[in-house]
Design a protein around this motif. Structure first.
Motif, mmCIF file in Angstrom:
data_model
loop_
_atom_site.group_PDB
_atom_site.id
_atom_site.type_symbol
_atom_site.label_atom_id
_atom_site.label_comp_id
_atom_site.label_asym_id
_atom_site.label_seq_id
_atom_site.Cartn_x
_atom_site.Cartn_y
_atom_site.Cartn_z
ATOM 1 N N VAL A 48 1.414 8.432 3.311
ATOM 2 C CA VAL A 48 1.772 7.384 4.279
ATOM 3 C C VAL A 48 0.869 6.177 4.085
ATOM 4 C CG1 VAL A 48 1.910 6.832 6.728
ATOM 5 C CG2 VAL A 48 2.526 9.117 5.938
ATOM 6 N N HIS A 49 1.497 4.987 4.040
ATOM 7 C CA HIS A 49 0.722 3.733 4.035
ATOM 8 C C HIS A 49 1.125 3.001 5.316
ATOM 9 C CE1 HIS A 49 -0.337 -0.314 1.963
ATOM 10 N NE2 HIS A 49 -1.129 -0.019 2.969
ATOM 11 N N SER A 50 0.323 3.183 6.333
ATOM 12 C CA SER A 50 0.705 2.734 7.665
ATOM 13 C C SER A 50 0.680 1.210 7.784
ATOM 14 C CB SER A 50 -0.258 3.319 8.695
ATOM 15 O OG SER A 50 0.009 2.758 9.955
ATOM 16 N N ARG A 51 1.696 0.659 8.467
ATOM 17 C CA ARG A 51 1.768 -0.776 8.728
ATOM 18 C C ARG A 51 1.248 -1.092 10.131
ATOM 19 N NH1 ARG A 51 2.503 -5.109 5.964
ATOM 20 N NH2 ARG A 51 3.552 -6.078 7.729
ATOM 21 N N SER A 52 0.764 -0.091 10.846
ATOM 22 C CA SER A 52 0.433 -0.308 12.264
ATOM 23 C C SER A 52 -0.624 -1.389 12.445
ATOM 24 C CB SER A 52 -0.014 0.993 12.922
ATOM 25 O OG SER A 52 -1.237 1.411 12.358
ATOM 26 N N ARG A 53 -1.667 -1.359 11.589
ATOM 27 C CA ARG A 53 -2.716 -2.383 11.725
ATOM 28 C C ARG A 53 -2.159 -3.767 11.422
ATOM 29 N NH1 ARG A 53 -5.364 1.797 9.569
ATOM 30 N NH2 ARG A 53 -4.978 1.089 7.441
ATOM 31 N N ASN A 55 0.939 -4.732 11.698
ATOM 32 C CA ASN A 55 1.846 -5.128 12.793
ATOM 33 C C ASN A 55 1.059 -5.655 13.985
ATOM 34 O OD1 ASN A 55 4.010 -4.330 11.255
ATOM 35 N ND2 ASN A 55 4.217 -2.344 12.248
ATOM 36 N N LYS A 56 -0.042 -4.972 14.287
ATOM 37 C CA LYS A 56 -0.885 -5.381 15.415
ATOM 38 C C LYS A 56 -1.449 -6.774 15.160
ATOM 39 C CE LYS A 56 -5.090 -4.047 17.792
ATOM 40 N NZ LYS A 56 -6.386 -3.550 17.372
#
Length: 168
Positions: A48-53, A55-56
């Motif tokens: 997983v390469h998270s986009r959450s940071r 996006n925030k």
């Protein structure tokens, strides 16, 4: 072979370390498929390469954070070209003028005059253009009202003079 059977790269294959000998004996696609079915060989999940940071951060940028002088790489004109701004503004003003002309709020002469003024950078934005149109219309209305008033006053005086002459 397991990678070929599971249609993935070799780094995505997990081999059960407790059953190395049994896995080592598997020398055909069918044997490998059987081991996969038994769960001795597993295809690992994608990392997983998270986009959450990101996006925030983007949400914060929309509120205007992290956009100070220190974060800017590139001149103001490179970040938001003045030409683009001009095109947007001109289109907005011309659209408004067109709408006003079609709804008969302004006649074609006023339209043409204001169109050229828009082109000549007189109006900074839509609000100012609307205000100037309202001012002009109010001035024209005031003028016509005063003309009517003056003509009615003139008529009244003329009538009074005629009555006075008739009396004499």
């Amino acid at each position: 072979l397991a990678a070929a059977v599971l249609k993935c790269g070799q780094r995505k294959i997990w081999l059960d370390p407790n059953e190395t000998s049994e896995i080592g004996n598997a020398n055909s696609r069918q044997n490998v498929k059987k081991l996969v079915k038994n769960g001795l060989i597993i295809k690992k999940a994608a990392v997983v390469h998270s986009r959450s940071r990101a996006n925030k951060r983007h949400a914060e940028r929309q509120l205007g954070r992290h956009t100070g002088y220190g974060k800017r790489r590139g001149k103001a004109n490179a970040r938001m070209p003045t030409k683009t701004i001009w095109i947007r503004r001109t289109r907005v003003l011309r659209r408004l003028l067109k709408a006003y002309r079609e709804s008969k709020k302004i006649d074609r002469h006023m339209y043409h005059e204001l169109y050229l003024k828009c082109k000549g950078n007189v109006f900074k934005n839509k609000r100012i253009l609307m205000e100037s149109i309202h001012k002009r219309k109010a001035a024209a209305a005031r003028e016509t009202f005063l003309d009517e008033q003056a003509s009615s006053r003139r008529q009244k005086v003329k009538d009074a003079r005629m009555r006075r002459e008739e009396r004499l």
